[in-house]
Structure formats: C-alpha cells, structure tokens
Design a protein around this motif. Sequence first.
Motif, PDB file in Angstrom:
ATOM      1  N   UNK A  34       0.699  -1.212  -0.047  1.00 30.07           N
ATOM      2  CA  UNK A  34       0.094   0.162  -0.158  1.00 30.07           C
ATOM      3  C   UNK A  34       0.953   1.301   0.081  1.00 30.07           C
ATOM      4  N   UNK A  35       1.851   1.310   0.862  1.00 32.13           N
ATOM      5  CA  UNK A  35       2.689   2.476   1.030  1.00 32.13           C
ATOM      6  C   UNK A  35       3.409   2.816  -0.277  1.00 32.13           C
ATOM      7  N   UNK A  36       3.749   1.592  -0.928  1.00 34.73           N
ATOM      8  CA  UNK A  36       4.599   2.046  -2.220  1.00 34.73           C
ATOM      9  C   UNK A  36       3.715   1.654  -3.507  1.00 34.73           C
ATOM     10  N   UNK A  37       2.495   1.522  -3.515  1.00 33.69           N
ATOM     11  CA  UNK A  37       1.615   1.159  -4.550  1.00 33.69           C
ATOM     12  C   UNK A  37       1.852   2.344  -5.736  1.00 33.69           C
ATOM     13  N   UNK A  38       1.634   3.358  -5.405  1.00 31.58           N
ATOM     14  CA  UNK A  38       1.507   4.468  -6.359  1.00 31.58           C
ATOM     15  C   UNK A  38       3.054   4.600  -7.164  1.00 31.58           C
ATOM     16  N   UNK A  39       3.944   4.350  -6.267  1.00 33.76           N
ATOM     17  CA  UNK A  39       5.236   4.534  -6.888  1.00 33.76           C
ATOM     18  C   UNK A  39       5.420   3.149  -7.746  1.00 33.76           C
ATOM     19  N   UNK A  40       5.077   2.034  -7.443  1.00 34.82           N
ATOM     20  CA  UNK A  40       5.427   0.833  -8.146  1.00 34.82           C
ATOM     21  C   UNK A  40       4.599   0.911  -9.243  1.00 34.82           C
ATOM     22  N   UNK A  41       3.486   1.703  -9.417  1.00 36.96           N
ATOM     23  CA  UNK A  41       2.607   1.697 -10.649  1.00 36.96           C
ATOM     24  C   UNK A  41       3.385   2.615 -11.633  1.00 36.96           C
TER      25      UNK A  41
END
Length: 239
Positions: A34-41
């Motif tokens: 969750x914390x890194x979801x936007x970055x991973x996307x």
Amino acid sequence: MSETIHNRVDAPDGGVRLDATDSSRLISLYRRRAKWYDRDAVFLYLAGFRHGAYRKRAIQSLAFNTGDTVVDLGCGTGLNFSRLQEQVGPRGTIIGVDLTDAMLAEASARIAAHGWSNVELIKSDAAVYGFPKAVDGILSTFALTLVPEFDEVIRNGALALLPGKRFVILDFKRPSGWFMNKAAPLLAKILTGPFGGTIEMAARKPWESLEKHLTLIQFTNLYFGGAYFAVGEKAQLSD
C-alpha cells in the motif's frame, strides 16, 4: 459529504465474504504494498505500459455531468480520484470501494491532502458490495480481473445504473497473436504479478458480462492486446 471508511461487514445490506483464502492473500499482498503502490505503478511506464493515459481515457468514456455519482470499484489508493473530481465536480459524489484497509488508508490520506469533501470510502469485497440504488457511472481499473465473481458484480452494477449511464472496465487480459500469447506468462509476471494477478486471471473476460447485462458500446485493445477498456451502457427507458 465528509470522507468516511465504512466496513462492508457492518453495512445494512451485508453479504457473505469471498473465499477466505483468496481474500486473505490479496489483503496481505496489498497491505505490504500500500505505501509503495503509487510508486510501483509508475514503474509500469518502464515497460511501456501507460496506465495513467489509459485511466484518463476510461474515465472520459464515462461521459459524466457535473454533480453525478460514481462508484470506483477497487479504488485502491485513489489514483482515479483527481480525474473523477474533474468530471463530477465538488457537487458530485465519489464512492471508493476496496478490499484492503491499508489501501483505503492511503486513499484517505490523498483525500485529506486535497481537501475533498465529496468522497466516501467503503471497505468491501466487490462480490458482495451493495451498490446505491441509482448511480451515474461505475468504474473499475485493474481490479475486476482479480474477482472470480466478476459477472455477479457487473450484474449488480448494471441494476444500479440509471438509464443511459455507463459501466467502464480498464484491465489486463490475455493477448491474442502467436508472439504475444507466447510472451503472456512473462508479461503477467512482470505487469500483474506484483499486484496479485496471474496468467489464469488474465483469461477472464469481464467485457462479455458487460455485453450480457448492458449494451457493449466500446471495446478497445491496449498494450498490444495485453489490456483493454470496455464500456457498457444501460438502455434508455422507452417512451
């Protein structure tokens, strides 16, 4: 409307949860990410997958009016919210539905950071979510493929849509063609594996449910056939 997180288990029209094993696996995965979801996307762009542009096209195809109500199924961290706000405006309503508390916590932080007061967050399995009685649009981006009961979800959503309104799906699928079909297992591992997807899930065809329960007015292949967005529209009432 103030932003709230409503647990589907306590909802008045509650239903039975999905298979505990599948739910637990996805919840565990997305709690970690969750914390890194936007970055991973964002890393998907390195593989040429322009998910931001795809999301924009899908949202525009909903053809909203100012003040409309939209349900964002599998809303995750709220990546669609800014574009949805542009479409429905502050007088509209955005209902974000997601399975995972950690993803909704990120969505809640996004809402607070933007000062939006027209978003409601609901923690629910999509398979048992009780749609509002009348909605102006339903959006699902990279989520329904994860739901075995996607046909039931689409049927319930179709019943909730107002006449002339749309259900739009943006998701992965198994590509056609000899080369892309051979590459599909590797693409699934790279593109969807980190987000809980599998090659078996990519064989699901939610757009066929759109065609069954609504009128399929658009189907567009994306990323060499490895993704798509589809638009289902509810028939207008006869005079």
